[in-house]
Design a protein around this motif. Structure first.
Motif, PDB file in Angstrom:
ATOM      1  N   HIS A 288       0.843  -1.192   0.000  1.00  9.59           N
ATOM      2  CA  HIS A 288       0.000   0.000   0.000  1.00  9.59           C
ATOM      3  C   HIS A 288       0.878   1.242   0.000  1.00  9.59           C
ATOM      4  O   HIS A 288       2.024   1.229   0.467  1.00  9.59           O
ATOM      5  CB  HIS A 288      -0.964   0.008   1.198  1.00  9.59           C
ATOM      6  N   VAL A 289       0.330   2.334  -0.519  1.00 13.42           N
ATOM      7  CA  VAL A 289       1.075   3.583  -0.679  1.00 13.42           C
ATOM      8  C   VAL A 289       1.170   4.306   0.656  1.00 13.42           C
ATOM      9  O   VAL A 289       0.161   4.497   1.346  1.00 13.42           O
ATOM     10  CB  VAL A 289       0.398   4.484  -1.731  1.00 13.42           C
ATOM     11  N   THR A 290       2.389   4.715   1.022  1.00 11.53           N
ATOM     12  CA  THR A 290       2.570   5.517   2.231  1.00 11.53           C
ATOM     13  C   THR A 290       2.924   6.968   1.908  1.00 11.53           C
ATOM     14  O   THR A 290       2.788   7.842   2.750  1.00 11.53           O
ATOM     15  CB  THR A 290       3.668   4.920   3.130  1.00 11.53           C
ATOM     16  N   ASP A 291       3.376   7.217   0.676  1.00  8.36           N
ATOM     17  CA  ASP A 291       3.700   8.583   0.260  1.00  8.36           C
ATOM     18  C   ASP A 291       3.771   8.614  -1.257  1.00  8.36           C
ATOM     19  O   ASP A 291       4.041   7.599  -1.904  1.00  8.36           O
ATOM     20  CB  ASP A 291       5.030   9.037   0.865  1.00  8.36           C
ATOM     21  N   CYS A 292       3.531   9.794  -1.814  1.00  9.69           N
ATOM     22  CA  CYS A 292       3.603   9.959  -3.263  1.00  9.69           C
ATOM     23  C   CYS A 292       4.035  11.389  -3.558  1.00  9.69           C
ATOM     24  O   CYS A 292       3.479  12.337  -2.996  1.00  9.69           O
ATOM     25  CB  CYS A 292       2.244   9.663  -3.911  1.00  9.69           C
ATOM     26  N   ASN A 293       5.050  11.543  -4.431  1.00  8.30           N
ATOM     27  CA  ASN A 293       5.474  12.889  -4.789  1.00  8.30           C
ATOM     28  C   ASN A 293       5.917  12.928  -6.247  1.00  8.30           C
ATOM     29  O   ASN A 293       6.319  11.908  -6.823  1.00  8.30           O
ATOM     30  CB  ASN A 293       6.615  13.374  -3.875  1.00  8.30           C
ATOM     31  N   PHE A 294       5.847  14.116  -6.824  1.00  7.39           N
ATOM     32  CA  PHE A 294       6.224  14.301  -8.221  1.00  7.39           C
ATOM     33  C   PHE A 294       7.725  14.530  -8.315  1.00  7.39           C
ATOM     34  O   PHE A 294       8.279  15.396  -7.644  1.00  7.39           O
ATOM     35  CB  PHE A 294       5.480  15.506  -8.816  1.00  7.39           C
ATOM     36  N   VAL A 295       8.409  13.737  -9.157  1.00  5.68           N
ATOM     37  CA  VAL A 295       9.861  13.853  -9.313  1.00  5.68           C
ATOM     38  C   VAL A 295      10.245  14.224 -10.740  1.00  5.68           C
ATOM     39  O   VAL A 295      11.406  14.484 -11.016  1.00  5.68           O
ATOM     40  CB  VAL A 295      10.570  12.544  -8.894  1.00  5.68           C
ATOM     41  N   GLY A 296       9.277  14.290 -11.659  1.00 10.73           N
ATOM     42  CA  GLY A 296       9.536  14.674 -13.029  1.00 10.73           C
ATOM     43  C   GLY A 296      10.388  13.667 -13.780  1.00 10.73           C
ATOM     44  O   GLY A 296      11.468  13.338 -13.318  1.00 10.73           O
ATOM     45  N   PRO A 297       9.918  13.132 -14.878  1.00 12.38           N
ATOM     46  CA  PRO A 297       8.669  13.515 -15.539  1.00 12.38           C
ATOM     47  C   PRO A 297       7.448  12.787 -15.000  1.00 12.38           C
ATOM     48  O   PRO A 297       6.336  12.952 -15.512  1.00 12.38           O
ATOM     49  CB  PRO A 297       8.929  13.112 -16.995  1.00 12.38           C
ATOM     50  N   GLY A 298       7.614  11.950 -13.979  1.00  9.33           N
ATOM     51  CA  GLY A 298       6.473  11.211 -13.443  1.00  9.33           C
ATOM     52  C   GLY A 298       6.422  11.281 -11.937  1.00  9.33           C
ATOM     53  O   GLY A 298       7.016  12.157 -11.304  1.00  9.33           O
ATOM     54  N   TRP A 299       5.715  10.326 -11.357  1.00  9.23           N
ATOM     55  CA  TRP A 299       5.501  10.293  -9.912  1.00  9.23           C
ATOM     56  C   TRP A 299       6.309   9.179  -9.272  1.00  9.23           C
ATOM     57  O   TRP A 299       6.566   8.140  -9.886  1.00  9.23           O
ATOM     58  CB  TRP A 299       4.011  10.085  -9.606  1.00  9.23           C
TER      59      TRP A 299
END
Length: 342
Positions: A288-299
């Motif tokens: 399961h996802v505990t964190d998500c951030n944009f790093v370019g060019p995707g997530w």
């Protein structure tokens, strides 16, 4: 021109620092000596340069023994250039005087010509009369290189030459240093604990651990076909994932990974290169996802195993995934290296 060390062993009191090191340089080759602090990298350089006496083993320069347990050629008589971590420029001397310091045996006209040539080679022609404190970190580094090259060494040794350089300048300075070394054709050994530095600068990377060189190979070989987990782990962004063999598949805490190879062990460690993992949202996943951030060019998502809470990995995602979402992790087999667990 070549430098060879054979079976070097060295201790400080009861602390064993080098445990049988073998290393060589080819003509015009840059060898990066990579490893964590305390693994013996700087000691190896100091022994090669003659700054410490060899206790066991040999150092050879162009086939001639210059150091062993019964022979010690003084540093000033070794045709070896040394660039220290802090550059060690004499603060009371100008740049030109610093460069001239090691070639005082030359006649004044020849010495002046050599200084002029070395200044031009490192793009410091307009800085001859300046003092070290009047130079930027990058300029001091180039002045230290010019001083070392003025003695026309057969080999260059460089000990963490970017350690005191501002982070923003390091990449440009790495490029400059590689170009200077390659233009000279002088073989070099460069010590670093920065994996990016080793990869960008080295024709070959010698990976050290616990006083030994565990693997030495070009960067592309370490990426494609490493023989040790230390060699495979040099690349930035790698992750190490434990796995077990079940029905011909390596299974991890995040589900099945890749087809099992011929490693004759039930438990293995997977060295996973950056970009090898991707996450797909599903109704019932293994993590399961505990964190998500944009790093370019995707997530990029941080996911935690549901089977083994507390075990997490980073993975790429096509879009933003909410915290708590369940996912499946896909492994790219081309970017996974398998090693037997110790």
């Amino acid at each position: 021109m070549s430098l060879i060390v054979k079976d070097l062993r060295h201790s400080y009191g009861d602390d064993s620092i080098l445990n049988g090191v073998d290393l060589d340089t080819g003509a015009g080759e840059i060898v990066c000596l990579f490893g964590p602090s305390g693994c013996g990298k700087t000691t190896l350089l100091r022994l090669a340069a003659g700054l410490e006496r060899v206790q066991q083993g040999q150092v050879l320069l162009d086939g001639q023994v210059i150091a062993s347990d019964c022979r010690h050629v003084p540093p000033e008589r070794r045709e070896i250039g040394f660039v220290f971590q802090e550059f060690v420029l004499f603060p009371h001397l100008t740049v030109a005087e610093n460069i001239a310091f090691g070639i005082s045996h030359l006649a004044p006209p020849d010495r002046d010509d050599r200084v002029t040539a070395e200044l031009a080679a490192v793009d410091l022609s307009g800085f001859a009369g300046r003092y070290p404190y009047q130079l930027s970190g990058g300029q001091q580094q180039r002045a230290a290189l010019a001083r070392a090259f003025a003695r026309t060494p057969k080999v260059m040794l460089l000990d963490e030459p970017f350690a005191s350089i501002d982070t923003a300048l390091r990449r440009r300075l790495r490029t400059e240093m590689r170009q200077i070394l390659k233009a000279r054709g002088t073989p070099a050994i460069l010590v670093t604990h920065d994996p990016s530095e080793a990869i960008e600068l080295g024709d070959r990377i010698a990976v050290m651990n616990d006083g030994r060189i565990v693997e030495a190979a070009p960067p592309e070989a370490l990426y494609m076909s490493p023989t040790t987990i230390e060699g495979a782990s040099i690349f930035p962004g790698i992750q190490i994932v434990d796995a077990i063999v079940e029905s011909g598949i390596y299974h991890t805490a995040f589900g099945p990974a890749v087809s099992a190879s011929k490693i004759d062990k039930d438990h293995v460690r997977l060295v996973v290169h950056q970009g090898a993992l991707s996450a797909r949202r599903v109704d019932a996943g293994a993590a399961h996802v505990t964190d998500c951030n944009f790093v370019g060019p995707g997530w990029q998502v941080m996911v935690e195993s549901l089977e083994k809470p507390g075990i997490s990995v980073r993975a790429a995602a096509a879009s933003r995934l909410p915290t708590g979402a369940q996912v499946l992790i896909d492994f790219d087999p081309a970017q996974v290296r398998v090693f037997g667990a110790v």
